[in-house]
Design a protein around this motif. Structure first.
Motif, PDB file in Angstrom:
ATOM      1  N   ALA A 153       0.614  -1.212   0.053  1.00 25.12           N
ATOM      2  CA  ALA A 153       0.058  -0.056  -0.051  1.00 25.12           C
ATOM      3  C   ALA A 153       0.792   1.144  -0.135  1.00 25.12           C
ATOM      4  CB  ALA A 153      -0.956   0.056   1.258  1.00 25.12           C
ATOM      5  N   THR A 154       1.923   1.357   0.662  1.00 24.34           N
ATOM      6  CA  THR A 154       3.081   2.408   0.831  1.00 24.34           C
ATOM      7  C   THR A 154       3.478   2.588  -0.499  1.00 24.34           C
ATOM      8  OG1 THR A 154       3.341   1.954   3.064  1.00 24.34           O
ATOM      9  CG2 THR A 154       4.637   3.390   1.949  1.00 24.34           C
ATOM     10  N   ASN A 155       3.916   1.499  -1.122  1.00 28.91           N
ATOM     11  CA  ASN A 155       4.296   1.639  -2.482  1.00 28.91           C
ATOM     12  C   ASN A 155       3.533   2.120  -3.473  1.00 28.91           C
ATOM     13  OD1 ASN A 155       6.798   0.765  -4.413  1.00 28.91           O
ATOM     14  ND2 ASN A 155       5.189  -0.562  -5.301  1.00 28.91           N
ATOM     15  N   ALA A 156       2.233   1.642  -3.351  1.00 24.85           N
ATOM     16  CA  ALA A 156       1.407   2.097  -4.345  1.00 24.85           C
ATOM     17  C   ALA A 156       1.062   3.717  -4.361  1.00 24.85           C
ATOM     18  CB  ALA A 156      -0.012   1.305  -4.143  1.00 24.85           C
ATOM     19  N   ALA A 157       1.072   4.084  -2.895  1.00 26.24           N
ATOM     20  CA  ALA A 157       0.877   5.560  -2.604  1.00 26.24           C
ATOM     21  C   ALA A 157       2.175   6.231  -3.106  1.00 26.24           C
ATOM     22  CB  ALA A 157       0.516   5.556  -0.979  1.00 26.24           C
ATOM     23  N   ALA A 158       3.381   5.754  -3.108  1.00 22.94           N
ATOM     24  CA  ALA A 158       4.321   6.608  -3.495  1.00 22.94           C
ATOM     25  C   ALA A 158       4.414   6.565  -4.998  1.00 22.94           C
ATOM     26  CB  ALA A 158       5.765   5.948  -2.868  1.00 22.94           C
TER      27      ALA A 158
END
Length: 364
Positions: free
Chosen positions: A17-22
């Motif tokens: 989720a963090t990677n997708a948000a970045a």
């Protein structure tokens, strides 16, 4: 989600989720996020943490170390940037300047990513204005409307002194790419803390979100090629994410900047403990180590300064805030002068370590 009692499946969901948000706003890879999260949970590598998860499915980490995440991700980000610079055939002085800039960018990316882990999300749109609004008869640049919208964070993360500095660009395009705020999103600081573009006394770089939104303009000289246009927009989104996200943390934020009135290598430092970090302290004043040692020292006003039993200076935090100035011990050319990024990391670590009981983190 309590990051200090996470299982393997939730861990992987958080990393993804963090990677997708970045994606689209920060230059970061999922592998680096996995490694940094592992460090925050007390493991040097994701491989070792994954082994623990798989060998003992009922095991849960006891705590989440926020600075551990920042420290490890910064190490990974800087090492990658530095290796690329060292491989280039450049004069030593130019390499040193590029390494200093790489360290600052790595830390800004790290702090922005940490806020994404907390659950914040940032959307940045950059739209080229139609021909009738370009005023080609008067201006050489091409204008864009820019809007940044923050989602997924509690309202208390938007309260207080959450302003940010609009990015400036370096290199050959330094004067060709300019970001400015719309009038309603500009922030005026005290006169001696004013920060303007190129330290020229005009065009404020200080800005703030209003209701989770910031609006401004992007002005690019000679943006007439589609490929160049796309590259500039990508770089602007990254720069804005690095600027906007870090002050929104509910943990610890250290803002270090150089007002126009300050001498070379002198900086203003402002420390803010967010609501999540202060949750275990009950509003009482507390102290943290501000002895940088070596080539830099910190000056703090009397109400922000005390001394430990060892005689070393300590910053006194009241109501979750502290401010001071960072100076070189003799002058800007002091031999062995540590970079301002190294000084920031040292202060930030001391600020986190002052929270003897680590606060619980939350994530979306």
């Amino acid at each position: 989600m309590n990051l200090g009692s996470i299982d393997r499946a939730a861990y992987l969901r958080l990393a993804n989720a963090t990677n997708a948000a970045a994606s689209g706003i920060l230059n970061i890879h999922i592998d680096n996020i996995l490694e940094a999260l592992a460090s925050a949970l007390g493991y040097r590598t994701w491989a070792s943490l994954n082994s623990k998860f798989q060998s003992d499915p009922d095991w849960r980490p006891e705590a989440y170390d926020h600075f551990g995440f920042i420290q490890r991700l910064y190490e990974l980000m800087y090492a990658k940037l530095a290796s690329r610079i060292e491989e280039r055939d450049l004069p030593d002085e130019q390499k040193r300047a590029m390494l200093v800039n790489a360290a600052a960018n790595a830390l800004a990316t790290t702090e922005a990513t940490a806020v994404l882990v907390e659950g914040a999300r940032l959307d940045v749109s950059v739209i080229r204005r139609p021909p009738e609004q370009q005023r080609a008869d008067k201006y050489l640049d091409v204008a864009y409307d820019v809007e940044a919208t923050v989602r997924g964070i509690p309202s208390d993360a938007l309260a207080g002194e959450r302003w940010f500095l609009l990015p400036e660009f370096s290199g050959q395009r330094a004067n060709d790419v300019i970001i400015d705020s719309n009038f309603d999103f500009r922030v005026e600081l005290a006169h001696d803390l004013t920060v303007t573009r190129d330290r020229a006394g005009k065009k404020l770089r200080t800005a703030a979100l209003e209701g989770g939104v910031w609006r401004g303009g992007l002005f690019v000289v000679a943006a007439d090629q589609a490929e160049e246009d796309s590259r500039v927009i990508k770089n602007v989104k990254v720069a804005l994410a690095r600027a906007i996200l870090p002050p929104l943390t509910r943990q610890v934020h250290l803002r270090v900047f150089q007002p126009d009135s300050y001498m070379a290598e002198a900086y203003r430092a402002e420390l803010t403990y967010g609501p999540a970090a202060l949750g275990t302290l009950g509003g009482k004043p507390f102290t943290f180590d501000i002895d940088l040692g070596g080539s830099r020292w910190i000056h703090a006003p009397k109400d922000g300064l005390t001394f430990g039993r060892d005689g070393n200076p300590r910053g006194l935090v009241r109501n979750g805030t502290w401010a001071g100035e960072i100076y070189p011990r003799s002058g800007p050319q002091t031999p062995g002068l540590i970079s301002i990024t190294a000084a920031r990391l040292k202060i930030l670590e001391a600020a986190y370590r002052a929270l003897q009981v680590k606060p619980q983190a939350t994530a979306a």
